[in-house]
Each structure stands twice: as structure tokens, then as C-alpha cells.
Design a protein around this motif. Sequence first.
Motif, PDB file in Angstrom:
ATOM      1  N   SER A  47      -5.307   2.839   6.082  1.00 39.20           N
ATOM      2  CA  SER A  47      -4.148   2.065   5.631  1.00 39.20           C
ATOM      3  C   SER A  47      -2.959   3.008   5.492  1.00 39.20           C
ATOM      4  O   SER A  47      -3.064   4.066   4.869  1.00 39.20           O
ATOM      5  N   PHE A  48      -1.836   2.619   6.073  1.00 38.19           N
ATOM      6  CA  PHE A  48      -0.589   3.376   5.996  1.00 38.19           C
ATOM      7  C   PHE A  48       0.428   2.532   5.244  1.00 38.19           C
ATOM      8  O   PHE A  48       0.801   1.451   5.704  1.00 38.19           O
ATOM      9  N   LEU A  49       0.868   3.015   4.100  1.00 39.11           N
ATOM     10  CA  LEU A  49       1.803   2.282   3.262  1.00 39.11           C
ATOM     11  C   LEU A  49       3.080   3.100   3.089  1.00 39.11           C
ATOM     12  O   LEU A  49       3.040   4.233   2.594  1.00 39.11           O
ATOM     13  N   THR A  50       4.210   2.530   3.506  1.00 36.39           N
ATOM     14  CA  THR A  50       5.516   3.150   3.311  1.00 36.39           C
ATOM     15  C   THR A  50       6.275   2.329   2.286  1.00 36.39           C
ATOM     16  O   THR A  50       6.433   1.120   2.447  1.00 36.39           O
ATOM     17  N   ARG A  51       6.740   2.975   1.238  1.00 36.10           N
ATOM     18  CA  ARG A  51       7.401   2.285   0.130  1.00 36.10           C
ATOM     19  C   ARG A  51       8.759   2.905  -0.132  1.00 36.10           C
ATOM     20  O   ARG A  51       8.874   4.126  -0.317  1.00 36.10           O
ATOM     21  N   ALA A  52       9.803   2.071  -0.138  1.00 40.30           N
ATOM     22  CA  ALA A  52      11.161   2.505  -0.472  1.00 40.30           C
ATOM     23  C   ALA A  52      11.550   1.885  -1.799  1.00 40.30           C
ATOM     24  O   ALA A  52      11.389   0.674  -2.004  1.00 40.30           O
ATOM     25  N   TYR A  53      12.087   2.710  -2.716  1.00 37.65           N
ATOM     26  CA  TYR A  53      12.397   2.200  -4.046  1.00 37.65           C
ATOM     27  C   TYR A  53      13.570   2.964  -4.649  1.00 37.65           C
ATOM     28  O   TYR A  53      14.370   3.551  -3.900  1.00 37.65           O
ATOM     29  N   ASP A  54      13.693   2.928  -5.966  1.00 37.92           N
ATOM     30  CA  ASP A  54      14.885   3.384  -6.670  1.00 37.92           C
ATOM     31  C   ASP A  54      15.262   4.822  -6.319  1.00 37.92           C
ATOM     32  O   ASP A  54      14.418   5.648  -5.982  1.00 37.92           O
ATOM     33  N   HIS A  55      16.566   5.107  -6.407  1.00 36.99           N
ATOM     34  CA  HIS A  55      17.131   6.441  -6.137  1.00 36.99           C
ATOM     35  C   HIS A  55      16.870   6.891  -4.695  1.00 36.99           C
ATOM     36  O   HIS A  55      16.745   8.091  -4.433  1.00 36.99           O
ATOM     37  N   GLY A  56      16.792   5.950  -3.769  1.00 38.43           N
ATOM     38  CA  GLY A  56      16.620   6.299  -2.363  1.00 38.43           C
ATOM     39  C   GLY A  56      15.315   7.003  -2.059  1.00 38.43           C
ATOM     40  O   GLY A  56      15.213   7.757  -1.089  1.00 38.43           O
ATOM     41  N   THR A  57      14.284   6.771  -2.886  1.00 36.06           N
ATOM     42  CA  THR A  57      13.004   7.455  -2.723  1.00 36.06           C
ATOM     43  C   THR A  57      12.132   6.715  -1.711  1.00 36.06           C
ATOM     44  O   THR A  57      12.081   5.483  -1.699  1.00 36.06           O
ATOM     45  N   VAL A  58      11.436   7.468  -0.880  1.00 38.23           N
ATOM     46  CA  VAL A  58      10.477   6.920   0.079  1.00 38.23           C
ATOM     47  C   VAL A  58       9.132   7.598  -0.153  1.00 38.23           C
ATOM     48  O   VAL A  58       9.056   8.829  -0.199  1.00 38.23           O
ATOM     49  N   MET A  59       8.094   6.784  -0.325  1.00 40.80           N
ATOM     50  CA  MET A  59       6.735   7.306  -0.509  1.00 40.80           C
ATOM     51  C   MET A  59       5.851   6.857   0.647  1.00 40.80           C
ATOM     52  O   MET A  59       5.861   5.684   1.038  1.00 40.80           O
ATOM     53  N   GLU A  60       5.081   7.777   1.180  1.00 39.41           N
ATOM     54  CA  GLU A  60       4.088   7.470   2.209  1.00 39.41           C
ATOM     55  C   GLU A  60       2.695   7.678   1.619  1.00 39.41           C
ATOM     56  O   GLU A  60       2.395   8.753   1.092  1.00 39.41           O
ATOM     57  N   SER A  61       1.872   6.628   1.673  1.00 36.41           N
ATOM     58  CA  SER A  61       0.484   6.699   1.194  1.00 36.41           C
ATOM     59  C   SER A  61      -0.457   6.413   2.354  1.00 36.41           C
ATOM     60  O   SER A  61      -0.260   5.435   3.081  1.00 36.41           O
ATOM     61  N   ILE A  62      -1.459   7.252   2.505  1.00 37.07           N
ATOM     62  CA  ILE A  62      -2.447   7.081   3.570  1.00 37.07           C
ATOM     63  C   ILE A  62      -3.828   7.052   2.931  1.00 37.07           C
ATOM     64  O   ILE A  62      -4.202   7.978   2.202  1.00 37.07           O
ATOM     65  N   ASP A  63      -4.583   5.970   3.177  1.00 34.07           N
ATOM     66  CA  ASP A  63      -5.927   5.805   2.635  1.00 34.07           C
ATOM     67  C   ASP A  63      -6.917   5.616   3.770  1.00 34.07           C
ATOM     68  O   ASP A  63      -6.608   4.953   4.777  1.00 34.07           O
ATOM     69  N   PHE A  64      -8.114   6.164   3.587  1.00 37.25           N
ATOM     70  CA  PHE A  64      -9.155   6.095   4.605  1.00 37.25           C
ATOM     71  C   PHE A  64     -10.439   5.525   4.018  1.00 37.25           C
ATOM     72  O   PHE A  64     -10.798   5.832   2.872  1.00 37.25           O
ATOM     73  N   GLY A  65     -11.140   4.720   4.809  1.00 42.99           N
ATOM     74  CA  GLY A  65     -12.493   4.298   4.460  1.00 42.99           C
ATOM     75  C   GLY A  65     -13.468   5.343   4.956  1.00 42.99           C
ATOM     76  O   GLY A  65     -13.882   5.311   6.118  1.00 42.99           O
ATOM     77  N   VAL A  66     -13.816   6.282   4.118  1.00 39.74           N
ATOM     78  CA  VAL A  66     -14.627   7.426   4.549  1.00 39.74           C
ATOM     79  C   VAL A  66     -16.126   7.108   4.525  1.00 39.74           C
ATOM     80  O   VAL A  66     -16.899   7.695   5.277  1.00 39.74           O
ATOM     81  N   PHE A  67     -16.519   6.224   3.628  1.00 41.34           N
ATOM     82  CA  PHE A  67     -17.892   5.744   3.541  1.00 41.34           C
ATOM     83  C   PHE A  67     -17.835   4.251   3.228  1.00 41.34           C
ATOM     84  O   PHE A  67     -16.797   3.740   2.792  1.00 41.34           O
ATOM     85  N   PRO A  68     -18.945   3.518   3.451  1.00 42.78           N
ATOM     86  CA  PRO A  68     -18.935   2.112   3.053  1.00 42.78           C
ATOM     87  C   PRO A  68     -18.573   1.963   1.578  1.00 42.78           C
ATOM     88  O   PRO A  68     -19.151   2.618   0.720  1.00 42.78           O
TER      89      PRO A  68
END
Length: 243
Positions: free
Chosen positions: A48-69
Motif C-alpha cells: 500500500s502506497f499512501l501519499t498525504r498532504a496536510y497543514d503547513h504544506g507537509t507531504v507524508m509518504e507511507s509504504i506498507d507491505f504484507g510480509v506474512f499472512p
Amino acid sequence: MRLKNFAILFTCLTLTTAAFADQGDPISLETTLIDIPTAETLDRYQASFLTRAYDHGTVMESIDFGVFPRINLGVSVAVHELLGSSSSVRVLNPDFQAKWKIYDGSLYLPAIAIGYDGRRYGYGYDQKRNYTKTKDYLDDRKGGYVTFSREIIVPGLNANAGVNLSDFDFDDLYMFTGLFYHIAEQASLIAEWDNIRNIRDSRLNLGVRFYLHPSLALDGAVRRIGRGDESERVLQIRYVTNF
């Protein structure tokens, strides 16, 4: 911005772009709502790739993986004041997140997951409002948590609730709850009440999720409703694929 800052941002954007090359199988995009985690997890070999833009012009990128069931691991990095004309762009310290779904749920019992979420929001508020002399973020990390999820009352209406310990400190025990409702095939309504311990510190968040593709969702939300100048608008896009 220093060269290493560009390198981190470039890596995040490259990974996100590369993900679109593999459409993968459609899966649930409700592993999180706006801020609160649900009991859903990615399948093994999904990302899952999540890009989030929010207050003060901040951008966060979150990357999650299903590594095991039933087990997900991820990392997040935010760039403060990336959007706009500020000259004080800063890459914040990376955080990580993990989740283990320990029970799938039944006719009478909800699904259950435990996890950790290190993401923090509202960087720089100590200078703006003198919140405390040592607090860099308005919203602390969720920390360790347990969350429960199940469909209730009518089809498409899903309820979530849980408790969390910020930094595993029992003096910082909070609760959270949230609902999302599929109002149509292409959209859901989201409501959260987060960080519940007293009314002043709790957060009310409302949003809409648009499903642009079975594996792609766009969220628009308002956080900290009723908190004056602390309220903020959030835009985030999530893409899920196989790897």
C-alpha cells in the motif's frame, strides 16, 4: 534542501510510480480510515502506497507491505513545508508502523488486530502556539494499539473501535472509534472520534473516500473539527498493488 532530502523524496515518488505498473488484484482499501487503524490487513505480497498532504504544506509518504499472512510492516517519512514557497523545507524523522490481525471475526464477534503506528502530525506547533516547551508535534504517535472492526446494522456500515498507548506509556491511554459507510460503489463517508481521554484533547475528523479504481482511493477530510485554528484540511491518495 540538501541533496539527501531530494534523494529521500525521489525514492518515495519513484516507488509510488513503479507501483502503478502492476495493477494486482483488487483488495480492501480500508486498512485505515483517516487517522485510526481498522482490523483489516494487506494480504501477503501486497503493498500500500499512501501519499498525504496536510497543514503547513507537509507531504507524508507511507509504504506498507504484507510480509506474512495477516502481518503488515511499513515505514513513513514526511517533508515539512514541501508545498508552497517556504525556504525552510525539512525532512522529518522517519517512523514505522506494524499490524497483526489476530482474529478474522465471526457472526457475533468483531475482527481484532494489534499493532503500532509511529506517525505524528502537526510538526512545529510548539513554536506557533507554545503548546509545551518540549513537544514538536501537536498530535503524538498512536503508539501501540488494539482495534476491533465489524459491519453493523445495515450492509456497508462498518464500525471500528480500540485503545492505544502513545509510546507505550500507561499514563497516555486513549480510545478511538470510527465509522465508514459505503454510500455508493464509488464513495464512502468516514467519521472518526480519535484521541479520546478528555474533550479538549480528543479529535473529531470527517471525510469522504472516492474509489477511482478497485485499488485506488482518494480521500478528502477535515481534522480537529471545532478546534479553531488547529483544524486542518487533508488530502490523501492510496494505491494498493502486488509485489
